[in-house]
Motif scaffolding. Structure first.
Motif, mmCIF file in Angstrom:
data_model
loop_
_atom_site.group_PDB
_atom_site.id
_atom_site.type_symbol
_atom_site.label_atom_id
_atom_site.label_comp_id
_atom_site.label_asym_id
_atom_site.label_seq_id
_atom_site.Cartn_x
_atom_site.Cartn_y
_atom_site.Cartn_z
ATOM 1 N N THR A 71 0.909 -0.963 -0.057
ATOM 2 C CA THR A 71 0.023 -0.056 -0.018
ATOM 3 C C THR A 71 0.944 1.256 0.126
ATOM 4 O O THR A 71 2.149 1.230 0.445
ATOM 5 C CB THR A 71 -1.095 0.006 1.339
ATOM 6 N N ASN A 72 0.237 2.336 -0.218
ATOM 7 C CA ASN A 72 0.784 3.508 -0.480
ATOM 8 C C ASN A 72 0.412 4.349 0.776
ATOM 9 O O ASN A 72 0.532 5.580 0.707
ATOM 10 C CB ASN A 72 0.782 4.381 -1.708
ATOM 11 N N ALA A 73 -0.525 3.994 1.479
ATOM 12 C CA ALA A 73 -1.532 4.727 2.363
ATOM 13 C C ALA A 73 -0.977 4.371 3.914
ATOM 14 O O ALA A 73 -1.302 3.550 4.687
ATOM 15 C CB ALA A 73 -2.927 4.398 2.252
ATOM 16 N N PRO A 74 -0.270 5.404 4.474
ATOM 17 C CA PRO A 74 0.131 5.339 6.054
ATOM 18 C C PRO A 74 -0.811 5.132 6.782
ATOM 19 O O PRO A 74 -0.782 4.406 7.772
ATOM 20 C CB PRO A 74 1.073 6.594 6.038
ATOM 21 N N GLU A 78 -0.914 1.925 9.383
ATOM 22 C CA GLU A 78 -1.207 2.303 10.816
ATOM 23 C C GLU A 78 -2.221 1.490 11.719
ATOM 24 O O GLU A 78 -2.137 1.107 12.614
ATOM 25 C CB GLU A 78 -1.493 3.836 11.064
ATOM 26 N N TYR A 79 -3.446 1.588 11.054
ATOM 27 C CA TYR A 79 -4.509 0.750 11.357
ATOM 28 C C TYR A 79 -4.205 -0.704 11.448
ATOM 29 O O TYR A 79 -4.526 -1.181 12.663
ATOM 30 C CB TYR A 79 -5.739 1.074 10.359
ATOM 31 N N LEU A 80 -3.985 -1.268 10.311
ATOM 32 C CA LEU A 80 -3.636 -2.565 10.637
ATOM 33 C C LEU A 80 -2.369 -3.134 11.621
ATOM 34 O O LEU A 80 -2.618 -4.111 11.942
ATOM 35 C CB LEU A 80 -3.326 -3.260 9.216
ATOM 36 N N GLU A 209 -7.827 -12.511 13.636
ATOM 37 C CA GLU A 209 -8.285 -12.921 15.021
ATOM 38 C C GLU A 209 -8.209 -11.982 16.073
ATOM 39 O O GLU A 209 -9.296 -11.581 16.766
ATOM 40 C CB GLU A 209 -7.675 -14.316 15.572
ATOM 41 N N ARG A 210 -6.988 -11.211 15.917
ATOM 42 C CA ARG A 210 -6.900 -10.029 16.855
ATOM 43 C C ARG A 210 -7.893 -8.992 16.683
ATOM 44 O O ARG A 210 -8.525 -8.328 17.587
ATOM 45 C CB ARG A 210 -5.532 -9.547 16.885
ATOM 46 N N MET A 211 -8.078 -8.497 15.524
ATOM 47 C CA MET A 211 -8.959 -7.497 15.227
ATOM 48 C C MET A 211 -10.397 -8.002 15.739
ATOM 49 O O MET A 211 -11.224 -7.022 16.018
ATOM 50 C CB MET A 211 -9.174 -7.590 13.622
ATOM 51 N N ALA A 363 -13.569 0.419 3.895
ATOM 52 C CA ALA A 363 -14.334 0.149 5.251
ATOM 53 C C ALA A 363 -14.136 1.354 5.980
ATOM 54 O O ALA A 363 -14.911 1.693 6.995
ATOM 55 C CB ALA A 363 -13.538 -1.439 5.852
ATOM 56 N N LEU A 364 -12.686 1.825 6.162
ATOM 57 C CA LEU A 364 -12.539 2.850 7.122
ATOM 58 C C LEU A 364 -13.288 4.025 6.903
ATOM 59 O O LEU A 364 -13.774 4.912 7.524
ATOM 60 C CB LEU A 364 -10.983 3.315 7.064
#
Ligand code: FAD
Ligand code: UDP
Length: 380
Positions: A71-74, A78-80, A209-211, A363-364
């Motif tokens: 991805t090019n999206a920081p 950050e989210y994942l 699973e963690r999400m 989704a975000l």
């Protein structure tokens, strides 16, 4: 994933599909807005098409073909990163053409090997420019490639592969499909040039699973929307399955391309020098072979690989980008817009050939709209 919610049978959101679209939204609604979420999937596992698992030999494999995160999206990284650590991995692919394995995307090395030349970067540019055919208006996947590299290279690398992958000639497909693969005149042999190219350190499933490990999220697997208990009550639905299926295919089915996967474990440490080898030759029935240990860095005396055989029937993996399909999708979208309690999301729900990061972004973005419409009582 709390059990106490199920006894109340009362949810703010029903989310259909536990892939990236459904899982990211479930996490945000639960952790960000304190919503009670029921997340269902008709498959027996979470993660959607990104699901990975240990096979019978203990090798981590992707059940639905290779999933490489880039991805090019920081903001998305950050989210994942809240749910996983990462392992640096730059994807490299070879294509088997004229009995040789050469880099794809086509680069200077590809040209030199294929034609027995010693072109420098400038000469490689001139080589391609001399072969490129002017195309007045670039509309199709054939136009994109032929206008950049000419017909001969197009036929060697793109025509057969695309006809196998999509069951259509590149001239029948939107330009966006082959435009995913660039052409280079330098020696860069990476498949992607995104600023972030890493794999979830312990795999995608562990990250999911963690999400989803939140007391406000209940997950029910092997549960199709059509079989969901009538007693389950919810205020809103987010649906990430095929949009045409939701509406009973009332305007006719939206076309999807499917795949058959042949998973194999070989009694040797390594099969091929890179994770993926492409087979553009139309006489070879598969499109590519993936060897997972390159992606995961796992060490093992054996190696597991997957062959991909594209087909028309089966799970709907790929929306097929072409104008008539976009027009049919638009009709379904109008139906979707008319039902305010249901929102359609994800690769199948919005009929878009999206990568994982784009689905996370979608989704975000939906979450931000929900959050903006409703002041949050408690925020994560
Ligand atoms: P999905 O992952 O398809 O999830 C939808 C879920 O909804 C499914 O689990 C399905 O079972 C469930 N569902 C559908 N209908 C119902 C119903 N009625 N009731 C209950 N559940 C239902 N992207 C990349 O970024 N990099 C890659 O390298 C890459 N490689 C790919 C390779 C292949 C072979 C494929 C097919 C895709 C690849 N992708 C890749 C794309 C990636 O898989 C998608 O962007 C992403 O997984 C889409 O997430 P999603 O949640 O929209 O859909
Ligand atoms: N493609 C091709 N030859 C290749 C690689 C790709 O013709 O060696 C074409 C093909 O139509 C493919 C498209 O380019 O579907 C996009 O390739 P990409 O690798 O992005 O597809 P993905 O596997 O990610 O869907």
């Amino acid at each position: 994933m709390a059990d106490e919610l199920s006894s109340r049978g009362d949810y703010d959101y029903l989310i259909v599909g536990a892939g990236f679209a459904g899982s990211v939204l479930a996490e945000r609604l639960a952790a960000g807005l304190g919503k009670r979420v029921l997340l269902i999937d008709r498959r027996p596992h979470i993660g959607g098409n990104a699901y990975d698992q240990l096979d019978d030999h203990g090798i981590l494999v992707h059940r639905y073909g290779p999933h490489i995160f880039h991805t090019n999206a920081p903001r998305i990284v950050e989210y994942l990163s809240r749910f996983t650590a990462w392992r640096p991995y730059e994807h490299r692919v070879l294509a088997e053409v004229d009995g040789q394995r050469v880099p794809i995307p086509i680069n200077r090395t590809t040209l030199n090997r294929l034609y027995g030349l010693e072109l420098d970067e400038q000469q490689a540019g001139a080589f391609l420019a001399a072969r490129a055919e002017p195309v007045a208006k670039i509309r199709t996947s054939e136009d994109v490639v032929v206008s950049q590299i000419g017909r001969e290279l197009y036929e060697k690398f793109f025509r057969g592969y695309t006809r196998k992958q999509w069951g259509l000639d590149p001239a029948q497909l939107d330009r966006s499909v082959t435009a995913r693969v660039p052409t280079r005149t330098d020696d860069d042999d990476r498949y992607f040039t995104d600023s972030f190219q890493q794999m979830p350190l312990h795999g995608y499933t562990r990250m999911f699973e963690r999400m989803l490990d939140h007391p406000n999220i209940e997950v029910r697997l092997s549960t199709d929307l059509r079989q969901l208990d009538q007693q389950v009550r919810y205020r809103q639905m987010v649906y990430t399955g095929p949009i045409d299926e939701y509406f009973g295919h009332c305007y006719g089915p939206l076309p999807y391309r499917s795949l058959r996967f042949r998973h194999e474990t070989l009694d040797r440490e390594q099969l091929q020098p890179v994770a993926v080898v492409n087979y553009p030759d139309e006489q070879v029935p598969w499109t590519r072979i993936t060897e997972y240990k390159h992606l995961t860095g796992q060490r093992h005396a054996k190696t597991s690989v997957t062959y991909e055989y594209p087909c028309a029937e089966g799970e709907p993996y790929y929306p097929i980008p072409r104008p008539e399909n976009a027009a049919l999708y638009k009709r379904y979208q109008e139906l979707a817009d008319a039902i305010p309690r249901v929102t359609f999301l994800g690769r199948l729900g919005t009929y878009r050939y999206y990568n994982m990061d784009q689905v996370v972004g979608q989704a975000l973005a939906l979450y931000q709209r929900i959050e903006a419409a409703e002041p949050a009582p408690r925020r994560a």
